[in-house]
Design a protein around this motif. Structure first.
Motif: not given
Length: 339
Positions: A58, A79, A50-52, A54-55, A83, A75-76, A47-48
């Protein structure tokens, strides 16, 4: 039940107040506790990471490139695996019960199949993108644009949704009423052998074959470019440049080999094992063990396709130091900034 050092299973009921409740196996042995900790850590890291990714892609305008949009799509999908899918499987692994109700039992396999398949097709699109970039670099900016890649991503995810509808329709899991539930607290999906073979071809054989061919062509072109560079810079005074070219070729070969190896390790065991049985359900050992290995690919993807690049390390530094909350942070230069 034998209470050994390795496991301690006590039979209870998922819902004690319900006469139709399934029996619950509470796994409290040290092996299961260790497994719970390890799998939970993998889920959190997935999660961490792939979230990094994505952020980063984006938020920062400099990263709005066709290739990075494909990495964002990947990554989505990954995630969702970390998640939703991993925690759901951890819950079932630890005490064999499904506590989230019939509707969630219907949705969960759909999300699982969608995210895994979308991840595979994102990897395929990335391979196609890299092939065009290496083999036709002059025409690449005209052939591959943000709009075209965005359209490909939308079509790719739409295709995955359509395939899921067909797949679960023929496996009798398209509506909550079709669920194969024998007692309250159970969530099982039965996949027919014929559809396992079809899914094996569509989700693994075809994408992997295309990816393997494209990466082989990429490496072949890179090798010829390196030879041409060494021929031009041949001479005593240019020995250093030739060594750099050879080193780049070696690094490219190692990276491509790593990509293929990880893909094979994560996917081959599940399909080889699942094809050896008549029907696969989400409660069988094939799904529990090798399904998790397949999910682990979602933890490796951000490492392969993002973390190794400087722009990701710089963007993470800005995220961790909260610099992304500055008014002009979206226009930061990530390519030339030091890590």
């Amino acid at each position: 039940m034998d209470n050994s050092v390795y496991e301690n299973l006590t039979v209870q009921y998922c819902f004690p107040d319900n006469n139709a409740s399934c029996r619950k196996e509470v796994r409290t042995g040290p092996v299961y506790i260790f497994l719970f900790i390890v799998l939970s850590c993998i889920s959190v890291c997935t999660v961490i990471l792939n979230l990094l990714v994505i952020i980063s892609i984006s938020h920062f305008k400099q990263l709005h490139t066709p290739t990075n949009l494909l990495i964002l799509s990947l990554a989505v999908a990954d995630l969702l695996v970390g998640l939703i899918i991993m925690p759901g499987n951890i819950m079932q692994l630890m005490d064999s019960c499904w506590y989230l109700g019939k509707l969630a039992c219907f949705i969960f396999p759909l999300v699982t199949s969608l995210s895994v398949l979308a991840s595979v097709f994102s990897l395929l699109f990335i391979a196609v993108d890299r092939y065009i970039a290496v083999c036709d670099p002059l025409l690449y900016p005209r052939k591959i644009t943000v709009c075209k890649i965005s359209l490909c991503i939308i079509l790719g995810w739409s295709t995955c949704v359509f395939y899921n509808i067909i797949f679960f329709y023929f496996n009798e899991h398209l509506t909550p009423a079709q669920l194969h539930i024998t007692c309250y607290g159970e969530c099982v999906v039965v996949i027919k052998h014929s559809w396992l073979i079809f899914d094996f071809l569509l989700s693994f054989v075809i994408p992997f074959s295309v990816i393997l061919v494209l990466y082989a062509l990429i490496f072949n072109v890179a090798r010829h470019q390196a030879k041409a560079f060494r021929a031009v810079t041949n001479g005593v005074s240019n020995t250093k440049e030739s060594k750099v070219s050879g080193s780049s070729e070696t690094k490219a070969a190692k990276k491509l080999s790593f990509v293929i190896l990880v893909y094979l390790i994560c996917w081959v065991p599940y399909y080889l094992s699942s094809l050896s049985v008549e029907n696969v359900t989400t409660s069988t050992m094939v799904w529990i063990v090798f399904g998790w290995l397949m999910f682990f690919n979602s933890s490796m993807n951000p490492i392969i396709y993002a973390i190794l690049y400087q722009w990701f390390r710089v963007s993470v530094k800005h995220i961790m130091t909260c610099r992304i909350f500055e008014s002009s942070s979206s226009w930061f230069n990530l390519i030339s900034d030091p890590v």
